[in-house]
Design an enzyme around this catalytic site. Structure first.
Site, PDB file in Angstrom:
ATOM      1  N   ASP A 342       1.226  -1.033   0.013  1.00  0.00           N
ATOM      2  CA  ASP A 342       0.023  -0.390  -0.423  1.00  0.00           C
ATOM      3  C   ASP A 342       0.910   0.850   0.180  1.00  0.00           C
ATOM      4  OD1 ASP A 342      -2.598   1.290   0.327  1.00  0.00           O
ATOM      5  OD2 ASP A 342      -1.154   1.597   1.915  1.00  0.00           O
ATOM      6  N   GLU A 378       1.958  -0.727  -5.222  1.00  0.00           N
ATOM      7  CA  GLU A 378       0.571   0.188  -5.860  1.00  0.00           C
ATOM      8  C   GLU A 378       1.278   1.449  -5.286  1.00  0.00           C
ATOM      9  OE1 GLU A 378      -3.184   2.721  -4.056  1.00  0.00           O
ATOM     10  OE2 GLU A 378      -1.802   2.157  -2.225  1.00  0.00           O
TER      11      GLU A 378
END
Length: 712
Positions: A342, A378
């Site tokens: 993330d 990401e």
């Protein structure tokens, strides 16, 4: 109680069958107490007198799995120097393998008083906070092995443990919303029939429900609020949180592996649940605040490139050690197959700028365990210069946000999209080829947990986030969505038919693009969140997957969600059956030497069947094209060096708002067969589709695509 010196490594609580070794790093502390917690609310404090390289440690004989514990750190409380030690706060072990309980929010878990943030708070947090748990590391894995599915065979399914299983009609009530629910045959059967090879789980590291959300009657449903990087989230366990969550998670991984499904974890190493200077003191903040967090020049405050209040200090050797130890633990002890990171750009912020050669990536590259599993970035964060799609090191794959945006733009009719769409369809060579990566570096997706579901993408122009309690200010406002002529729910049959067609267009495009496809859970059955594009706090039926029941829908008609499921399955299996859709190398745009075929490996045509010119690509209104994929011109060899051949395909895209005639190119095959037609309610012609010849004129409905197949 006997206390032996113990060892400084490994960090955390290590049970050996006769007792437990405890070790915790802190450079800030003057003194550290290990607190063993008892069910009557009392605790036994043991001072960790031994210290090696700032690691305090002790071995306590007789301490068994299930024992709850925490640390009390005595030292300076001087926020202006970045120091926030406070022995009144019971702290979680950063290396805890399991965590029990939940935070009961109140002033007790904060290091300051609400009415005077400058004044130290000495209220005891122990009755109000979570506790670390000693776990038994032994588990019978049997003959479990990582499936190690190659990227070109991979189909990723992004899912939430609770959201996927909470409303599944085939699961017993007590297993819904749990790791055991993931391992249930009903869920595994759905995934295997769909053709999924990898289950990408939204955060399962132990996380915290934010104080603000709890006060609003909401929860941190998504889980991007980690407090324990080694501990599986305890609320997803069906039968206890004193270590049972570890066994249950391992059992789920073992069952998924038996079905050939990899487990990828969405991990949040960029920040923790302790927030900014006004956040709670739960673990790292009280153990050694300046060693764990990026602080500003004024040491009271935190650097925040994540939008959550803090960022971990990626140039700290202790933070890097913790992250690498955590990653190795999940691979070696929990048998997971990879990680999706993330806000991964934050991990590259060694100093201020995003540095793709930062220490973290050096360590991953050199690690003999972590470097061998799937690593997905990401590739952005909220800091300056944080959008880094295409800029991660060669070992990494990336969520391709440009793919998502371009495909959405094409099908909603945005002008000047065709040229970039061609690049995205063929693996985004503009992003990945220059550093030696292949099309498989691109994780292609149209939707994910963050944003509209596929159903809502074609049903809403504007977000509907009022239930989040922020007056609809949260969530992305520019979604590249189109409601097909009516906002939200409607009974208009024409609108409903168009929406269903658009969903089929997106799924077909995704599955026929080069790269690695990712499906967001529930899109295969047209899941809706009723326009909420930021359901991070909706731990309820708004966000849980409403599984379609068996049988017909209203008025005896077939359930349209069932038709969507059948179409998605068909598209996944079409991809799996044909290597021309999952090439390991980029197209050459010319005949491939040694393949005995004088046709190019790829060719582009106007709807009239003429090869595309630069003028055609540059046309602002261009919204239709035909793509020829030559199955006889695949340049990469098979596993044993053999030549790969496949059928050839014509992909006809009509993203315009009116029907268009498409001419089958005359020099690329004499006889073709329709295998996909998104204008049909079922999307795929039943049995064998109609056959067409070179030069035939096909009429494609507005906003639809057709796929033709020619045998090798």
């Amino acid at each position: 109680m006997q206390v032996w010196p113990g060892e400084a490594y490994p960090l955390g609580a290590t049970y050996d069958g006769a007792g437990t070794n405890f070790a915790v790093f802190t450079e800030a502390a003057d003194r550290v107490e290990l607190c063993l917690l008892h069910d009557d609310g009392s605790e036994t404090a043991i001072e960790l007198r031994e210290s090696d390289a700032f690691v305090r440690h002790a071995y306590v004989p007789g301490i068994m799995p299930g024992q709850r514990y925490g640390f009390r750190v005595h030292g300076p409380y001087a926020p202006e120097r970045g120091l926030r030690c406070n022995s009144a706060k019971l702290l979680l072990d950063p290396y805890a393998r399991a965590i029990s309980g939940s935070v009961q929010w109140g002033e007790e878990v904060y290091g300051y008083h609400f009415d005077d943030p400058e004044r130290r708070n000495d209220l005891d947090s122990a009755p109000h906070t979570m506790t670390s748990v000693v776990v038994n590391p032994y588990f019978d894995w049997g003959d479990d092995r990582l499936p190690r599915t190659e990227y070109h065979h991979t189909v990723i399914y992004e899912a939430h443990v609770k959201g996927l299983t909470m409303r599944h009609p085939g699961l017993p009530e007590e297993l819904r919303g749990t790791y055991a629910g993931l391992a249930h045959p009903a869920v595994i059967e759905h995934l295997t029939e769909l053709g999924v090879t990898a289950l990408e789980l939204m955060p399962v590291h132990q996380f915290v429900n934010d104080h603000r959300l709890v006060d609003m009657g909401l929860n941190n449903y998504w889980g991007y609020n980690t407090i324990g990087f080694f501990a599986p989230h305890n609320a997803y366990a069906s039968w206890g949180d004193r270590g049972q969550q570890v066994l249950e998670f391992k059992s789920a991984v073992k069952a998924l592996h038996e079905a050939g499904i990899e487990v990828i974890l969405d991990v949040v190493y960029n920040h923790t649940a302790e927030g900014n200077h006004l956040g709670p003191t739960l673990s790292f903040k009280g153990i050694d605040n300046p060693s764990y967090y990026r602080l500003t020049d004024d040491r009271r405050y935190y650097m925040d490139t994540t939008g959550t209040g803090n960022s971990l200090l990626m140039r700290s050797p202790h933070v890097l050690q913790m992250i690498m130890d955590s990653l190795r633990y999940w691979v070696t002890e929990m048998h997971v197959d990879g990680f999706r990171f993330d806000l991964a750009a934050t991990l590259a912020r060694q100093f201020h700028e995003v540095d793709r050669l930062s220490s973290f990536f050096d360590l991953v590259q050199q690690d003999p365990v972590v470097s061998q599993v799937k690593l997905i970035a990401e590739p952005w964060d909220v800091g300056e210069g944080g959008y880094q799609v295409g800029n991660f090191p060669p070992l990494w794959t990336e969520w391709n946000g440009k793919y998502r945006d371009t495909v959405r733009d094409l099908w909603r009719g945005e002008p000047r999209t065709l040229a970039e769409f061609a690049s995205r369809l063929t693996g985004s060579s503009d992003l990945y080829q220059d550093d030696g990566r292949r099309p498989l570096a691109s994780i292609n997706f149209v939707t994910c947990h963050d944003g509209f579901t596929l159903h809502d993408l074609v049903s809403y122009n504007d977000k509907r986030n009022d239930a989040n309690g922020e007056d609809n200010r949260d969530g992305e406002s520019h979604n590249r969505s189109w409601n097909c002529g009516a906002e939200g729910e409607t009974d208009d049959p024409e609108v409903l038919r168009l929406r269903a067609r658009q969903m089929r267009n997106f799924i077909a495009t995704l599955m026929l693009s080069q790269g690695v496809p990712m499906i967001s859970h529930g899109d295969e059955v047209a899941r809706t969140q009723r326009g909420n594009n930021n359901a991070y706090c909706q731990d309820n039926e708004l966000a849980w997957l409403d599984w379609p029941g068996s049988g017909d829908g209203e008025d005896g008609e077939e359930d349209p969600r069932g038709r969507m499921l059948e179409f998605t399955r068909a598209m996944v299996w079409l991809r799996k059956d044909h290597p021309v859709f999952r090439r390991r190398r980029f197209f050459h745009g010319r005949p491939v030497e040694g393949t005995h075929d004088d046709l190019s490996d790829i060719a582009w045509f106007t709807p009239e069947g003429a090869e595309m010119t630069q003028r055609d690509w540059d046309s602002a209104r261009a919204s239709a094209l035909t793509v020829f994929l030559n199955g006889n011109a695949i340049s990469e060899p098979g596993q044993r060096g053999e030549r790969i051949t496949d059928d050839s395909f014509l992909l006809m895209f009509n993203a315009s708002p009116k029907p268009l005639d498409f001419v089958v190119p005359v020099d690329h095959g004499k006889q073709w067969q329709v295998v996909v037609d998104t204008a049909r309610a079922e999307g795929v012609p039943p049995g064998t589709g109609p056959k067409v010849s070179a030069g035939t004129r096909l009429t494609l409905a507005d906003r639809s695509m057709t796929v033709l197949q020619r045998p090798a």
